[in-house]
Design a protein around this motif. Structure first.
Motif, PDB file in Angstrom:
ATOM      1  N   THR A  45       0.567  -1.478  -0.095  1.00  0.00           N
ATOM      2  CA  THR A  45      -0.202  -0.324   0.353  1.00  0.00           C
ATOM      3  C   THR A  45       0.838   1.203  -0.252  1.00  0.00           C
ATOM      4  O   THR A  45       0.486   2.386  -0.995  1.00  0.00           O
ATOM      5  N   ALA A  46       1.538   0.667   0.472  1.00  0.00           N
ATOM      6  CA  ALA A  46       2.548   2.198   0.873  1.00  0.00           C
ATOM      7  C   ALA A  46       3.481   2.697  -0.620  1.00  0.00           C
ATOM      8  O   ALA A  46       3.764   3.319  -1.089  1.00  0.00           O
ATOM      9  N   ARG A  92      13.717   7.549  -1.129  1.00  0.00           N
ATOM     10  CA  ARG A  92      13.951   7.477  -0.050  1.00  0.00           C
ATOM     11  C   ARG A  92      12.718   7.642   0.804  1.00  0.00           C
ATOM     12  O   ARG A  92      12.571   7.508   1.629  1.00  0.00           O
ATOM     13  N   ASP A  93      11.738   8.678   0.834  1.00  0.00           N
ATOM     14  CA  ASP A  93      10.199   9.370   1.048  1.00  0.00           C
ATOM     15  C   ASP A  93      10.043   6.939   1.108  1.00  0.00           C
ATOM     16  O   ASP A  93       9.280   7.249   2.290  1.00  0.00           O
ATOM     17  N   VAL A  98       8.724   2.682   4.642  1.00  0.00           N
ATOM     18  CA  VAL A  98       8.726   1.222   4.428  1.00  0.00           C
ATOM     19  C   VAL A  98       9.340   0.506   5.899  1.00  0.00           C
ATOM     20  O   VAL A  98       9.242  -0.254   7.382  1.00  0.00           O
ATOM     21  N   LEU A  99      10.435   1.814   6.849  1.00  0.00           N
ATOM     22  CA  LEU A  99      11.117   1.314   7.548  1.00  0.00           C
ATOM     23  C   LEU A  99      10.539   1.659   8.640  1.00  0.00           C
ATOM     24  O   LEU A  99       9.981   1.309   9.586  1.00  0.00           O
ATOM     25  N   ILE A 103       9.049  -1.243  11.793  1.00  0.00           N
ATOM     26  CA  ILE A 103       9.366  -0.523  13.614  1.00  0.00           C
ATOM     27  C   ILE A 103       8.728  -1.136  13.754  1.00  0.00           C
ATOM     28  O   ILE A 103       8.050  -1.389  15.102  1.00  0.00           O
ATOM     29  N   ALA A 104       7.203  -0.329  13.804  1.00  0.00           N
ATOM     30  CA  ALA A 104       5.829  -0.688  14.421  1.00  0.00           C
ATOM     31  C   ALA A 104       5.719  -2.384  14.207  1.00  0.00           C
ATOM     32  O   ALA A 104       4.956  -2.538  15.242  1.00  0.00           O
ATOM     33  N   TRP A 105       5.921  -2.597  13.019  1.00  0.00           N
ATOM     34  CA  TRP A 105       5.577  -4.603  13.144  1.00  0.00           C
ATOM     35  C   TRP A 105       6.656  -4.599  14.068  1.00  0.00           C
ATOM     36  O   TRP A 105       5.732  -5.861  14.522  1.00  0.00           O
ATOM     37  N   ARG A 106       7.685  -4.720  14.040  1.00  0.00           N
ATOM     38  CA  ARG A 106       8.141  -5.094  15.221  1.00  0.00           C
ATOM     39  C   ARG A 106       8.556  -4.655  16.386  1.00  0.00           C
ATOM     40  O   ARG A 106       8.314  -5.821  17.835  1.00  0.00           O
TER      41      ARG A 106
END
Length: 143
Positions: A45-46, A92-93, A98-99, A103-106
């Protein structure tokens, strides 16, 4: 209302009814604290969002994207054709998005692990359908 744990008209002992309900509750709570799946849909989606914001579907080599004027990639590998057209700033955006998703998933995985450990501690062997006291008289007889 035969399934109620406190049904006075049931033929089963109260302890058996409560133990059955506690077992069902443990399974349900265990499913609630399970680790979430890898966020492939969120990443896709992103990717679609960033390609749409950059206006890339109009130039995509796939006809479905051009007709809809929106990215129709089924997975990230299929979207590689659009991704090759990303500018450095758009890429980059996208990587930052994705990062953030990862991070939210981890964090969700870590929370699920902590909650599962707490549930395992809470539902240890000492809580497995222990017979309930029959009142003060039963406690006095045992003593």
């Amino acid at each position: 209302m035969q399934d109620e744990p406190y049904d006075p008209n049931s033929w089963e002992p109260r302890e058996v009814r409560i133990a059955r309900h506690v077992g069902v509750l443990r399974e349900g709570v265990g499913a609630l604290v399970a680790a979430p799946p890898y966020p492939e849909a969120e990443i896709l989606t992103a990717f679609r969002l960033k390609s749409g914001m950059a206006g890339l579907p109009h130039f995509c080599p796939r006809a479905a994207c051009r007709r809809a004027n929106a990215c129709r990639a089924g997975d990230i590998e299929a979207g590689a054709a659009c991704g090759a057209q990303f500018s450095a700033e758009t890429e980059r955006d996208f990587q930052a998005m994705v990062l953030g998703i990862l991070i939210a998933w981890r964090a969700q995985c870590a929370r699920a692990t902590r909650e599962a450990a707490a549930l395992a501690r809470w539902s240890g062997a000492e809580t497995n359908a222990a017979p309930l006291s029959r009142g003060r008289r039963a406690a006095k007889r045992k003593a």
